[in-house]
Write a protein that holds these residues in place. Structure first.
Motif, PDB file in Angstrom:
ATOM      1  N   ALA A 152       0.960  -1.113  -0.003  1.00  0.00           N
ATOM      2  CA  ALA A 152       0.140   0.057   0.006  1.00  0.00           C
ATOM      3  C   ALA A 152       0.844   1.281  -0.006  1.00  0.00           C
ATOM      4  O   ALA A 152       1.944   1.038   0.524  1.00  0.00           O
ATOM      5  N   PRO A 153       0.485   2.248  -0.470  1.00  0.00           N
ATOM      6  CA  PRO A 153       1.480   3.666  -0.542  1.00  0.00           C
ATOM      7  C   PRO A 153       1.697   3.803   0.764  1.00  0.00           C
ATOM      8  O   PRO A 153       0.908   3.875   1.881  1.00  0.00           O
ATOM      9  N   LEU A 154       2.948   4.352   0.862  1.00  0.00           N
ATOM     10  CA  LEU A 154       3.597   4.654   2.176  1.00  0.00           C
ATOM     11  C   LEU A 154       3.051   6.160   2.439  1.00  0.00           C
ATOM     12  O   LEU A 154       2.848   6.835   1.642  1.00  0.00           O
ATOM     13  N   SER A 155       3.178   6.401   3.807  1.00  0.00           N
ATOM     14  CA  SER A 155       2.808   7.831   4.193  1.00  0.00           C
ATOM     15  C   SER A 155       4.098   8.615   4.357  1.00  0.00           C
ATOM     16  O   SER A 155       4.869   8.496   5.287  1.00  0.00           O
ATOM     17  N   LEU A 156       4.193   9.581   3.393  1.00  0.00           N
ATOM     18  CA  LEU A 156       5.516  10.273   3.075  1.00  0.00           C
ATOM     19  C   LEU A 156       5.452  11.621   3.517  1.00  0.00           C
ATOM     20  O   LEU A 156       6.474  12.346   3.592  1.00  0.00           O
ATOM     21  N   THR A 157       4.202  12.158   3.630  1.00  0.00           N
ATOM     22  CA  THR A 157       4.191  13.512   3.876  1.00  0.00           C
ATOM     23  C   THR A 157       3.319  13.864   5.053  1.00  0.00           C
ATOM     24  O   THR A 157       2.837  12.813   5.683  1.00  0.00           O
ATOM     25  N   ASN A 158       3.403  15.194   5.702  1.00  0.00           N
ATOM     26  CA  ASN A 158       2.981  15.262   6.908  1.00  0.00           C
ATOM     27  C   ASN A 158       3.621  14.672   8.107  1.00  0.00           C
ATOM     28  O   ASN A 158       2.946  14.150   9.023  1.00  0.00           O
ATOM     29  N   ASN A 159       4.851  14.365   7.863  1.00  0.00           N
ATOM     30  CA  ASN A 159       5.483  13.714   9.020  1.00  0.00           C
ATOM     31  C   ASN A 159       7.073  14.017   8.645  1.00  0.00           C
ATOM     32  O   ASN A 159       7.332  14.997   7.917  1.00  0.00           O
ATOM     33  N   TYR A 160       7.719  13.387   9.677  1.00  0.00           N
ATOM     34  CA  TYR A 160       9.117  13.681   9.690  1.00  0.00           C
ATOM     35  C   TYR A 160       9.843  13.365   8.177  1.00  0.00           C
ATOM     36  O   TYR A 160      10.496  14.106   7.940  1.00  0.00           O
ATOM     37  N   ILE A 161       9.623  12.330   7.544  1.00  0.00           N
ATOM     38  CA  ILE A 161       9.961  11.853   6.121  1.00  0.00           C
ATOM     39  C   ILE A 161       9.858  13.237   5.167  1.00  0.00           C
ATOM     40  O   ILE A 161      10.748  13.207   4.422  1.00  0.00           O
ATOM     41  N   SER A 234       8.958  24.274   4.722  1.00  0.00           N
ATOM     42  CA  SER A 234       8.595  22.714   4.564  1.00  0.00           C
ATOM     43  C   SER A 234       8.262  21.948   5.927  1.00  0.00           C
ATOM     44  O   SER A 234       7.406  21.024   5.665  1.00  0.00           O
ATOM     45  N   ALA A 235       8.448  22.453   6.987  1.00  0.00           N
ATOM     46  CA  ALA A 235       8.291  21.767   8.155  1.00  0.00           C
ATOM     47  C   ALA A 235       6.709  22.004   8.431  1.00  0.00           C
ATOM     48  O   ALA A 235       6.163  21.135   8.993  1.00  0.00           O
ATOM     49  N   VAL A 236       6.292  23.356   7.994  1.00  0.00           N
ATOM     50  CA  VAL A 236       4.837  23.515   8.074  1.00  0.00           C
ATOM     51  C   VAL A 236       4.188  22.716   6.971  1.00  0.00           C
ATOM     52  O   VAL A 236       2.983  22.166   7.241  1.00  0.00           O
ATOM     53  N   MET A 237       4.567  22.731   5.717  1.00  0.00           N
ATOM     54  CA  MET A 237       3.967  22.484   4.563  1.00  0.00           C
ATOM     55  C   MET A 237       3.794  20.651   4.396  1.00  0.00           C
ATOM     56  O   MET A 237       2.936  20.303   4.316  1.00  0.00           O
ATOM     57  N   VAL A 238       5.054  20.209   4.645  1.00  0.00           N
ATOM     58  CA  VAL A 238       4.834  18.660   4.396  1.00  0.00           C
ATOM     59  C   VAL A 238       5.251  17.973   5.555  1.00  0.00           C
ATOM     60  O   VAL A 238       5.669  16.706   5.566  1.00  0.00           O
ATOM     61  N   GLY A 239       5.443  18.642   6.789  1.00  0.00           N
ATOM     62  CA  GLY A 239       5.562  18.158   8.009  1.00  0.00           C
ATOM     63  C   GLY A 239       4.337  18.020   8.861  1.00  0.00           C
ATOM     64  O   GLY A 239       3.254  18.022   8.689  1.00  0.00           O
ATOM     65  N   ASN A 240       4.729  17.795  10.217  1.00  0.00           N
ATOM     66  CA  ASN A 240       3.511  17.626  11.072  1.00  0.00           C
ATOM     67  C   ASN A 240       3.698  19.006  12.046  1.00  0.00           C
ATOM     68  O   ASN A 240       4.330  18.579  13.350  1.00  0.00           O
ATOM     69  N   PRO A 241       3.220  20.315  11.783  1.00  0.00           N
ATOM     70  CA  PRO A 241       4.009  21.411  12.294  1.00  0.00           C
ATOM     71  C   PRO A 241       3.482  21.607  13.963  1.00  0.00           C
ATOM     72  O   PRO A 241       3.690  22.318  14.598  1.00  0.00           O
ATOM     73  N   SER A 242       2.653  20.598  14.371  1.00  0.00           N
ATOM     74  CA  SER A 242       2.085  20.725  15.693  1.00  0.00           C
ATOM     75  C   SER A 242       2.702  19.324  16.629  1.00  0.00           C
ATOM     76  O   SER A 242       2.773  19.358  17.783  1.00  0.00           O
ATOM     77  N   GLY A 243       3.393  18.654  15.779  1.00  0.00           N
ATOM     78  CA  GLY A 243       4.065  17.434  16.351  1.00  0.00           C
ATOM     79  C   GLY A 243       5.426  17.227  16.164  1.00  0.00           C
ATOM     80  O   GLY A 243       6.334  18.162  16.536  1.00  0.00           O
ATOM     81  N   SER A 244       5.765  16.092  15.591  1.00  0.00           N
ATOM     82  CA  SER A 244       7.191  15.759  15.268  1.00  0.00           C
ATOM     83  C   SER A 244       8.034  16.407  14.318  1.00  0.00           C
ATOM     84  O   SER A 244       9.328  16.787  14.711  1.00  0.00           O
TER      85      SER A 244
END
Ligand SMILES: Nc1ncnc2c1ncn2[C@@H]1O[C@H](COP(=O)(O)OP(=O)(O)OP(=O)(O)O)[C@@H](O)[C@H]1O
Ligand SMILES: [Mg+2]
Lengths: 300, 290, 363
Positions: A152-161, A234-244
């Motif tokens: 299944a597709p990996l979750s690569l956005t909205n996180n550290y990766i 990028s931390a805001v746009m492709v990361g998880n800006p309230s978490g990791s």
């Protein structure tokens, strides 16, 4: 002959002229004034402001507040966890490639041109592209599924990766071009001389090329780290800006433009600068331990 | 200029890269990187022309309406005007102020020269977001932030040192005897500058100006921190378009991104005619000297 | 003189192409152990290319190199065991003088004690014992040059290659180091190939000289041979035959020839060095072989083989003056004399026939 005033002293202009200061040197003043007013002054102003907490409580209240609040304090480690591995990886991969490309070889210019693109596009566009490209329906995941590497597709956005990937995409070309630019200036005859003295490729790399490339590597590491440490869009746009990926620059931004606490925002900016300078100091210190002696030298 | 820098007579083929096993590995790493970057850019491009695109390799249909949509919803023409104004002002000011300073650094030695050099280097060693917050705070104090003037002033901070660092080595390599010869011919200082030095510096000024322009266009943090609602440059507008309230189709945002890419590519491609990509980042020798 | 480490280096048909341009074309040479061979030629004729091919720094396009019967042209430089002194020295800027010289010994995994002894003696040989701790950037050009030499000789290589090692130095240092080089060569019995474009350097240092022209060797011989018997006009020009007078054949008998100089009136006798077929010829004479007589004082001094001329330029050179004089038909003669002539004087220029060499123009 210098003329003397009646008192027997050199005239001020002549004394300055003897030091090499004449009217031409004044041409540098406007530039110095601009940097002084727009960089040094705001920095000092911010430093002063950081000691004047909005809620009172002593001059160190902001700093204590930051370090006592676990959520705020953890931004430092979150930022370092992103920036250090990204900077080290970027530089570690760049060194052998730049070493391979240091002579003029065919296709070098094309390659460096491709590399300059992500640097000039900047983090906002790269992040925007990653949302699409790394997303669940993006080409990257489609390719992984098609190749049978994942089910299944990996979750690569909205996180550290996602943030890490954006740091590689903009940071690797920067390190690579810095190291390559420096390595291209090294006299290739020096390595040839080592070959005629019986040193094989591995020995040549570690005893000649690497030490000579080290100044470039150091600067690249410092700049790569500084750029990665300040990661923001990028931390805001492709990361998880309230978490990791709530990095320290997000904390500073929120203090300034969401809570309008400029004093606290300046405090966080100063903490950022201090951490950066500390890491730069460690890198430069390690470099001078690793290798002493004149860097430039020899003829031509 | 680039060919001359490579130090090789024109028309002589370069040696081919020979690949050892480790060479193949490096080539593979490089290829993986380049393929992904290109694919990333192309996927943005495709999406901006896609009528809809779900989990398929290629969009199901093509359209240009997202560009029209983006132009109206995001006030693209206003944003482009602001971007052009900021770019032109920053390039002009940083060249006018930076070139004389570069001349002094290239030609004179004087006490505190290293300190001056360090002053010009510092803004390149501290990332924009770090000094941007106190800078924005100070600009708000003087009522300069939230306006076009504030955006221009903030963008000068990284641009000016960059111009100086690019131009100093360029002026250094112009033979000082050319200037002396002009003086021996009876030319005044002003005449030496305007008739001898300036024409010789034009390639350097052009290259520096273009590179600064590219940097201003891509400079997100400083503009983001100092711009009011009416004076966002394209890159900041792009950022906001992702977050602003209301539902915007992803394709329209990607259309914005494509417009942004085009505005960056044009000066970049012109700049690459004058300089090597490796020189676009920063001059290392100077950097290392401090 | 110690016995050399090699008996015979043989270079056969070596060709090197850069794209479509041939930098070396069918180059042949044999070098005996202990010999000092100079490669001499104008800029761009392929001298450095030849040296780099020998060292293994450039792959050959064709040809073979054998050392004592074993082919070495496929070996990488580090396995050939040759020493090289680079034109620009190529010292390791990050290593001290001592570490520079020791570099090859470390690579060869020589014992520590021995390294230190050998480095000391090599530095003493080039008279740099006091500079062991310095870095290359702290040395003068001549000192760097000697470090480069020490770095190569400390390995006692089978063959030592030097690429214009003296070209960047001032005149005095150059003569000093030239003597030092010759002394080192004799002391150590090193087989040496030495690249230069300075004929006096080649003449004074070498046992044998190879003259290169556009990637081909045009003459190989002892310094005496190339100096007195150049193989053609090109070599003659290189060996100080400054007067190269355009001429046509009038008659040839035995080894002697009589030619008509450019204006068709003046005839000159000399040694025939043509292959008989050439149309356009040159008569080659050194300035020091011309004798000047004042026309007014001695209207028929010098016997035959005399060219009347008018002094145009006089350069003071110590004991002598260098004179450029113009003869009929726009012919320029360069001579040296102790006579006190002045521009405008009429002179008679005498040339001993034995000192005139007649070559085909394109030889
Ligand atoms: N790497 C190269 N690529 C292409 N052509 C080259 C290269 N190196 C040398 N050449 C060409 O080969 C020819 C011979 O060059 P080489 O360096 O051997 O000359 P040289 O005799 O050493 O001259 P100099 O006395 O000026 O050092 C020249 O025409 C040069 O342009
Ligand atoms: Mg050469």
């Amino acid at each position: 002959m210098l003329s003397r005033t009646p008192a027997g002293r050199w005239r001020l202009t002549e004394r300055l002229a003897a030091l090499g200061v004449d009217r031409v040197v004044l041409l540098a003043l406007p530039a110095a004034a601009v940097i002084g007013l727009l960089f040094i002054y705001p920095f000092l102003y911010g430093l002063g402001l950081s000691f004047q907490p909005r809620q009172g409580g002593g001059i160190l209240a902001n700093y204590l507040g930051f370090f006592n609040d676990g959520y705020e304090r953890s931004t430092i480690s979150k930022t370092l966890r992103l920036a250090l591995p990204a900077a080290l990886l970027n530089v570690a991969v760049s060194v052998p490639i730049a070493h391979k490309l240091r002579q003029p070889v065919r296709g070098k210019r094309l390659l460096t041109t491709v590399l300059i693109l992500p640097v000039t596009l900047g983090t906002v566009l790269v992040a925007q592209g990653l949302i699409r490209y790394f997303g669940p329906a993006g080409w990257f995941n489609q390719a992984l599924v098609a190749l049978g590497l994942v089910d299944a597709p990996l979750s690569l956005t909205n996180n550290y990766i996602g943030v890490f990937a954006s740091l590689i995409i903009t940071g690797f070309p920067l390190s690579m071009l810095l190291i390559l630019g420096h390595a291209s200036g090294i006299d290739p005859d020096v390595e040839r001389a080592a070959a005629t003295l019986g040193a094989g490729p591995t020995r040549r790399f570690w005893t000649v090329s690497f030490p000579l490339m080290l100044p470039g590597i150091t600067i690249a590491l410092v700049l790569a780290f500084v750029a990665a440490f300040a990661v923001f869009p990028s931390a805001v746009m492709v990361g998880n800006p309230s978490g990791s990926t709530r990095v320290i620059s997000i904390a500073a931004y929120q203090a300034a433009f969401e809570r309008f606490d400029y004093s606290m925002a300046s405090t966080i900016a100063m903490i950022m600068a201090a951490v950066e300078l500390a890491v730069i100091g460690v890198v430069l210190g390690a470099r001078s331990r690793l290798y002493r002696g004149a860097t430039s030298g020899g003829k031509g | 200029m680039a060919d001359a820098l490579a130090g090789r007579p024109a028309g002589v083929p370069r040696p081919r890269l020979t690949f050892s096993p480790s060479g193949w590995l490096l080539a593979a790493v490089m290829a993986f990187f380049v393929v992904n970057v290109v694919a990333l850019v192309v996927s943005v491009l495709f999406n901006s022309f896609a009528s809809s695109w779900f989990a398929t390799p290629i969009p199901s249909g093509w359209t240009t309406r997202w560009y029209r949509f983006a132009a109206t919803t995001f006030q693209l023409s206003d944003v482009l005007v602001v971007t052009a104004q900021v770019g032109a002002a920053v390039v002009a000011i940083s060249l006018v102020v930076g070139a004389p300073a570069a001349y002094v650094l290239a030609r004179r030695t004087f006490p505190f020269k290293r300190a001056l050099l360090l002053l010009f280097l510092l803004p390149m060693l501290v990332p924009p977001i770090t000094y941007g917050i106190p800078l924005a705070t100070a600009l708000y104090k003087f009522n300069l932030a939230g306006s076009l003037r504030g955006v221009i002033l903030a963008n000068l901070v990284p641009a000016l040192p960059f111009v100086i660092l690019v131009l100093t080595p360029f002026i250094e390599q112009i033979d000082e005897n050319v200037e002396r010869a002009a003086r021996m011919c009876g030319a005044s200082t002003w005449r030496v500058f305007s008739r001898v030095l300036a024409p010789l510096c034009i390639p350097g000024l052009l290259a520096a100006g273009l590179m600064v322009l590219v940097r201003v266009l891509a400079m997100f943090e400083l503009t983001f921190l100092t711009a009011g609602p009416g004076d966002q440059t394209l890159v900041v507008a792009l950022y906001y378009s992702v977050f602003a309230a209301g539902i915007r189709p992803a394709q329209a945002i990607d259309a914005m991104a494509v417009v942004y890419m085009l505005t960056t590519f044009v000066p970049l491609l012109i700049a690459l005619r004058f300089v090597n990509p490796t020189q676009m980042v920063v001059r290392l020798k100077r950097e290392a000297a401090a | 003189m110690p016995t050399p480490k090699v008996e015979r280096l043989r270079i056969e048909g070596v060709t090197k192409a850069f794209g479509s341009r041939l930098a070396l074309e069918g180059f042949d040479l044999e070098v005996a152990g202990g010999e000092f061979v100079a490669l001499l030629g104008p800029s761009g004729c392929g001298k450095s290319t030849m040296l780099n091919c020998l060292a293994g720094l450039l792959p050959l396009s064709a040809g073979t190199i054998t050392l004592d019967g074993e082919r070495i042209d496929g070996l990488p430089p580090e396995q050939r065991g040759f020493g090289m002194v680079f034109q620009n020295y190529a010292l390791f800027p990050h290593l001290s003088v001592r570490r520079n010289v020791a570099f090859g010994l470390h690579a060869a995994k020589v014992a520590k004690r021995e390294i230190s002894d050998r480095v000391d003696s090599a530095l003493a040989q080039v008279r740099l014992a006091d500079y062991a701790g310095q870095y290359p950037s702290q040395l003068s050009g001549g000192q760097q040059q000697r470090v480069a030499m020490a770095r190569a000789i400390v390995l006692e290589p089978a063959l030592i290659l030097m690429d214009e090692p003296l070209s960047n130095l001032d005149a005095q240092l150059r003569t000093e180091l030239r003597t030092e080089l010759r002394r080192l060569h004799q002391e150590l019995g090193l087989t040496t190939i030495y690249v230069t474009h300075d004929q006096s350097e080649a003449l004074s240092l070498a046992d044998r000289i190879v003259i290169l022209r556009q990637g081909r060797s045009v003459q190989v011989g002892t310094p005496q041979t190339v100096y007195t018997e150049p193989a053609g006009a090109f070599v003659a020009a290189f060996m100080g035959y400054r007067n190269l007078l355009p001429a046509q054949m009038k008659e040839t008998r035995g080894g002697d020839a009589t030619v008509l100089l450019a204006d068709g009136q003046q005839s000159l006798r000399g040694r025939d060095r043509t292959d008989g077929a050439a149309e356009a010829l040159v008569a080659a004479v050194r300035p020091e072989d011309l004798t000047l007589h004042e026309a007014a004082a001695a209207p028929d001094a010098g016997g035959d083989n005399v060219i009347p001329a008018t002094v145009a330029v006089v350069e003071y050179q110590g004991n002598e003056v260098a004179v450029s004089a113009e003869a009929a038909g726009g012919l320029w003669l360069h001579a040296r004399t102790t006579l006190r002539v002045r521009p405008g004087d009429q002179v008679r220029v005498h040339v001993p026939p034995a000192r005139v060499l007649i070559f085909a123009e394109d030889s």
